[in-house]
Write an enzyme that holds these catalytic residues in place. Structure first.
Site, PDB file in Angstrom:
ATOM      1  N   PHE A 137       0.840  -1.198   0.000  1.00  0.00           N
ATOM      2  CA  PHE A 137       0.000   0.000   0.000  1.00  0.00           C
ATOM      3  C   PHE A 137       0.874   1.246   0.000  1.00  0.00           C
ATOM      4  O   PHE A 137       1.705   1.417   0.881  1.00  0.00           O
ATOM      5  CB  PHE A 137      -0.943   0.040   1.206  1.00  0.00           C
ATOM      6  CG  PHE A 137      -1.838   1.251   1.177  1.00  0.00           C
ATOM      7  CD1 PHE A 137      -2.937   1.291   0.332  1.00  0.00           C
ATOM      8  CD2 PHE A 137      -1.550   2.374   1.945  1.00  0.00           C
ATOM      9  CE1 PHE A 137      -3.746   2.427   0.263  1.00  0.00           C
ATOM     10  CE2 PHE A 137      -2.357   3.513   1.881  1.00  0.00           C
ATOM     11  CZ  PHE A 137      -3.456   3.528   1.040  1.00  0.00           C
ATOM     12  N   ASP A 222       9.107   2.817   2.051  1.00  0.00           N
ATOM     13  CA  ASP A 222       7.909   3.523   2.501  1.00  0.00           C
ATOM     14  C   ASP A 222       7.746   3.243   3.992  1.00  0.00           C
ATOM     15  O   ASP A 222       7.266   2.188   4.397  1.00  0.00           O
ATOM     16  CB  ASP A 222       6.700   3.027   1.694  1.00  0.00           C
ATOM     17  CG  ASP A 222       5.393   3.687   2.134  1.00  0.00           C
ATOM     18  OD1 ASP A 222       5.340   4.224   3.251  1.00  0.00           O
ATOM     19  OD2 ASP A 222       4.419   3.629   1.353  1.00  0.00           O
ATOM     20  N   LYS A 251       2.365   9.825   8.511  1.00  0.00           N
ATOM     21  CA  LYS A 251       1.550   9.496   9.686  1.00  0.00           C
ATOM     22  C   LYS A 251       2.017  10.088  11.035  1.00  0.00           C
ATOM     23  O   LYS A 251       1.546  11.135  11.422  1.00  0.00           O
ATOM     24  CB  LYS A 251       1.377   7.984   9.766  1.00  0.00           C
ATOM     25  CG  LYS A 251       0.515   7.478   8.598  1.00  0.00           C
ATOM     26  CD  LYS A 251      -0.046   6.107   8.847  1.00  0.00           C
ATOM     27  CE  LYS A 251      -1.211   5.800   7.930  1.00  0.00           C
ATOM     28  NZ  LYS A 251      -0.852   5.320   6.585  1.00  0.00           N
TER      29      LYS A 251
HETATM   30  C1  LIG Z   1      -1.036   5.571   5.146  1.00  0.00           C
HETATM   31  C2  LIG Z   1      -0.008   5.098   4.189  1.00  0.00           C
HETATM   32  C3  LIG Z   1       0.233   5.759   2.974  1.00  0.00           C
HETATM   33  C4  LIG Z   1      -0.613   6.909   2.499  1.00  0.00           C
HETATM   34  O1  LIG Z   1      -0.560   8.021   3.316  1.00  0.00           O
HETATM   35  P1  LIG Z   1      -1.687   9.158   3.156  1.00  0.00           P
HETATM   36  O2  LIG Z   1      -1.253  10.213   4.151  1.00  0.00           O
HETATM   37  O3  LIG Z   1      -2.999   8.542   3.479  1.00  0.00           O
HETATM   38  O4  LIG Z   1      -1.627   9.641   1.765  1.00  0.00           O
HETATM   39  C5  LIG Z   1       1.244   5.296   2.167  1.00  0.00           C
HETATM   40  N1  LIG Z   1       1.997   4.240   2.523  1.00  0.00           N
HETATM   41  C6  LIG Z   1       1.802   3.580   3.683  1.00  0.00           C
HETATM   42  C7  LIG Z   1       2.672   2.418   4.028  1.00  0.00           C
HETATM   43  C8  LIG Z   1       0.776   3.968   4.541  1.00  0.00           C
HETATM   44  O5  LIG Z   1       0.554   3.287   5.668  1.00  0.00           O
END
Ligand SMILES: *Cc1c(COP(=O)(O)O)cnc(C)c1O
Length: 397
Positions: A137, A222, A251
């Site tokens: 994701f 990420d 986050k």
């Molecule tokens: C939450 C998340 C995203 C996306 O972040 P947003 O602030 O919602 O755009 C991307 N990668 C990972 C691993 C995430 O947990």
């Protein structure tokens, strides 16, 4: 359950979110309250965002003070809070350079753009493919959903952005055999969060690093969900004996105020020269002053160590529950990202917990995910474990 707010929300907003039918009005530490005054212990934490807890006085103070000095001026100018935050992130990571934005998806967008541009300048055109993982994701913008290895997130939005190639997580052989001259980078989550709290096999990430180095590919991690202390180290990569080329954060970086960041090595600096990338709100004085206070607290106040200790305790307690209840198939995690895979759907357990005053979350249908504030203590863990013990018992009758 009916409420004025819920009725109105359903009337006026897109139904993009499958919301739990509760209207939250207040938070303090690991607790939140709904409009009827009912109290909940929060194991969602804004999905790994509110690491210092709700209504953090540290964040409030920093935001209040900065709001009286300077809120926004544009990145046409230098500001002190933005510079200070960049310095702290650089001094505490592998990275040399920072780009600020407003969300996780934007941080990944920046990483994708940087990888392509760097590669074009170094190798010429035609080398733009970014390998990513099945079940990953990376966000919901067009580029990041194109990079996301989950069909349900991509469906209906064709044509997607070209240039992503998927391989299974934890499979070095497949990765090695999928690389050719057109690949410029590999992007992955060190631990798959939305994918069901899936950890890398021992030495998998080392193998990934070796493959990237061998082929002159950039390694993009990420760390939007697992960075900033969640795993018991400031960054997840620090557990695995590797150095990435780029990481993305969001986050927990701001404890709830919108901020994202992309961090990279010095060698990539020139590829993002003047005019190459920009955002109006990225790194405003207000937001970076707040995030600076948050990051300083994470670094200085033992919360990262707490994440490690309490995370281990949390999983031990789940292992005890597993002895009693066959419904628990697997227990995974690192620090305070904990995944409990059930042999049945998780949604009824989310509802049952909510009724008893606990907010939890379920991913991939069967995995209960717990990403509470890092300030949580053993007493709160015990309360949840006892609650789940009761719920599992009732389901078995
Ligand atoms: C939450 C998340 C995203 C996306 O972040 P947003 O602030 O919602 O755009 C991307 N990668 C990972 C691993 C995430 O947990």
């Amino acid at each position: 359950m009916t409420s004025h707010t819920i009725d109105k929300a359903d009337r006026y907003m897109f139904h993009t979110y499958k919301r739990i039918p509760v209207t939250l009005v207040k938070g303090d530490g690991c607790r939140v309250w709904d409009e009827n005054g009912k109290e909940y212990l929060d194991f969602v934490g804004g999905i790994a965002v509110c690491s210092l807890g709700h209504s953090s006085p540290i964040l409030s103070k920093a935001l209040y003070e900065q709001s009286q000095k300077l809120v926004h001026v544009s990145n046409l100018f230098y500001t002190e809070p933005q510079t200070e935050l960049a310095q702290i992130l650089v001094e505490n990571s592998f990275a040399d350079r920072v780009f600020f934005c407003n969300s996780g998806a934007e941080a990944n967008e920046a990483a994708i753009k940087l990888a392509r541009r760097y590669s074009r300048e170094k190798f010429g055109s035609g080398r733009y493919i970014i390998m990513t993982m099945e079940n990953s994701f990376h966000g919901r913008t067009m580029a990041t959903l194109s990079a996301t290895g989950q069909e349900r997130i991509r469906t209906g939005f064709d044509p997607l952005l070209e240039g992503f190639r998927f391989v299974p997580f934890n499979d070095l052989k497949k990765l090695g055999s999928s690389i050719d001259e057109s690949v410029c980078a590999l992007m992955l989550e060190p631990i798959q969060g939305e994918g069901g709290v899936v950890l890398p096999d021992p030495d998998y990430l080392k193998g990934v690093r070796e493959i990237c180095t061998e082929h002159g590919m950039l390694l993009i991690l990420d760390e939007i969900q697992v960075g900033m202390g969640r795993t018991g180290r400031l960054f997840a990569y620090q557990h695995f004996g590797i150095t990435p080329d780029i990481i993305t954060l969001a986050k927990a970086l701001g404890n709830g105020i919108p901020i994202g960041a992309m961090l990279a090595r010095e060698e990539l600096n020139d590829a993002f020269g003047p005019g190459s990338h920009a955002t109006t709100f990225g790194g405003t004085p207000l937001i970076t002053a707040g995030a600076t206070a948050v990051v300083k607290s994470l670094l200085n106040d033992d919360w990262i160590e707490n994440a490690r200790v309490i995370g281990d305790y949390f999983r031990d307690e789940f292992r005890n529950l597993q002895q009693k209840h066959g419904i628990i198939k697997d227990i995974r995690g690192l620090g305070l990202i904990v995944g409990v895979e059930l042999d049945t759907e998780g949604a009824p357990f989310v509802s049952a917990c909510m009724e008893r005053g606990f907010l939890i979350n379920c991913v991939q249908e069967r995995v209960l995910r717990f990403v509470p504030p890092l300030i949580i203590g053993k007493e709160e863990i015990d309360l949840l474990i006892n609650c789940l013990d009761q719920i599992f018992k009732e389901k078995e009758i």
